[in-house]
Design an enzyme around this catalytic site. Structure first.
Site, short mmCIF file in Angstrom:
data_model
loop_
_atom_site.label_atom_id
_atom_site.label_comp_id
_atom_site.label_asym_id
_atom_site.label_seq_id
_atom_site.Cartn_x
_atom_site.Cartn_y
_atom_site.Cartn_z
CG HIS A 1 -1.89 1.11 1.27
ND1 HIS A 1 -2.28 1.70 2.45
CD2 HIS A 1 -2.54 1.80 0.28
CE1 HIS A 1 -3.12 2.70 2.19
NE2 HIS A 1 -3.31 2.76 0.88
CB CYS B 1 0.41 2.15 8.02
SG CYS B 1 2.12 2.49 8.49
CG HIS B 2 -3.16 2.76 6.03
ND1 HIS B 2 -1.93 2.81 5.42
CD2 HIS B 2 -3.44 4.04 6.42
CE1 HIS B 2 -1.48 4.06 5.42
NE2 HIS B 2 -2.36 4.82 6.02
N GLY B 3 -3.74 -1.42 8.33
CA GLY B 3 -4.38 -2.67 8.71
C GLY B 3 -4.44 -3.78 7.67
N PRO C 1 -6.39 -2.42 2.17
CG PRO C 1 -6.05 -0.71 3.71
CD PRO C 1 -6.34 -2.19 3.61
#
Ligand code: FES
Length: 209
Positions: free
Chosen positions: A132, A160-162, A176
């Site tokens: 990502h 960071c965004h899973g 993501p």
């Protein structure tokens, strides 16, 4: 190509360790921040050769099944995970939860387009940067909810965004991250040696020159 008689990267004693609490920091800000894996201290090739992106050799003989270490290649962290037989078996059971189970839209050498995304089923080698935005995912071996999602032991979670990845670096659906983790060219030398940055075909060609 310069040849090396012996592996040129030493592995610290990992016999009693699984995931360590600190890395050496030798990789700096290239992506290891937040990671906590034993670091394969390089003894060669030269720093200049490494800076120019040359292949990096490592001795894997001290890495036990179920543990992971990291080496630096082209300024990136490259994970080397020794998978257990249980981990390997689970890779074949989870296609339904993965975005690209056959790695058709992901980056890896042709020799790693297979069920384990690897040259050898027991060794998983990948660039340890999320596809990502480049954070470093964390290895989770005892996360019950992740294991339930992946229907098997262990995976990686990006802080960071899973995004979730399995132990072949395959991203779970609707995350993501747009593709599976990247796998660098690499090949094995003998039973315990690995060369990251050069595929088996290139190595065979170079040896004939
Ligand atoms: S950087 Fe990993 S999910 Fe965003």
């Amino acid at each position: 190509m310069k040849t090396h008689r012996n592996p040129t990267v030493a592995v610290p004693d990992l016999r009693r360790r699984r995931i360590l609490g600190a890395a050496t920091g030798a990789l700096g800000a290239a992506g290891l921040s937040g990671a906590a894996y034993p670091f394969l201290a390089s003894l060669g090739p030269s720093a200049r050769a490494r800076a120019e992106g040359g292949p990096v050799r490592a001795d894997l003989s001290n890495i036990e099944a179920g543990t992971m270490a990291v080496l630096a290649w082209r300024g990136k962290p490259v994970w080397v995970l020794r998978r257990t037989s249980e981990m390997i078996a689970a890779l074949a059971t989870r296609s339904a939860v993965l975005a690209d189970p056959l790695s058709a839209r992901s980056n890896q050498p042709g020799s790693c387009v297979n069920a384990t995304r690897s040259e050898r089923p027991d060794w998983f080698v990948a660039v340890g940067l999320c596809t990502h935005l480049g954070c470093t995912p964390a290895l989770r071996l005892d996360d019950a909810s992740l294991n339930a999602e992946l229907r098997g032991p262990g995976g990686f979670v990006c802080p960071c965004h899973g995004s979730h990845f399995d132990l072949a670096g395959r991203v779970v659906r609707d995350m993501p991250a747009p593709r599976n983790l990247d796998i660098p060219p690499y090949h094995f030398e003998g039973r315990d040696g690995i060369v990251v940055g050069q595929g088996a075909t290139d190595a065979a060609t170079a040896s004939k020159v």
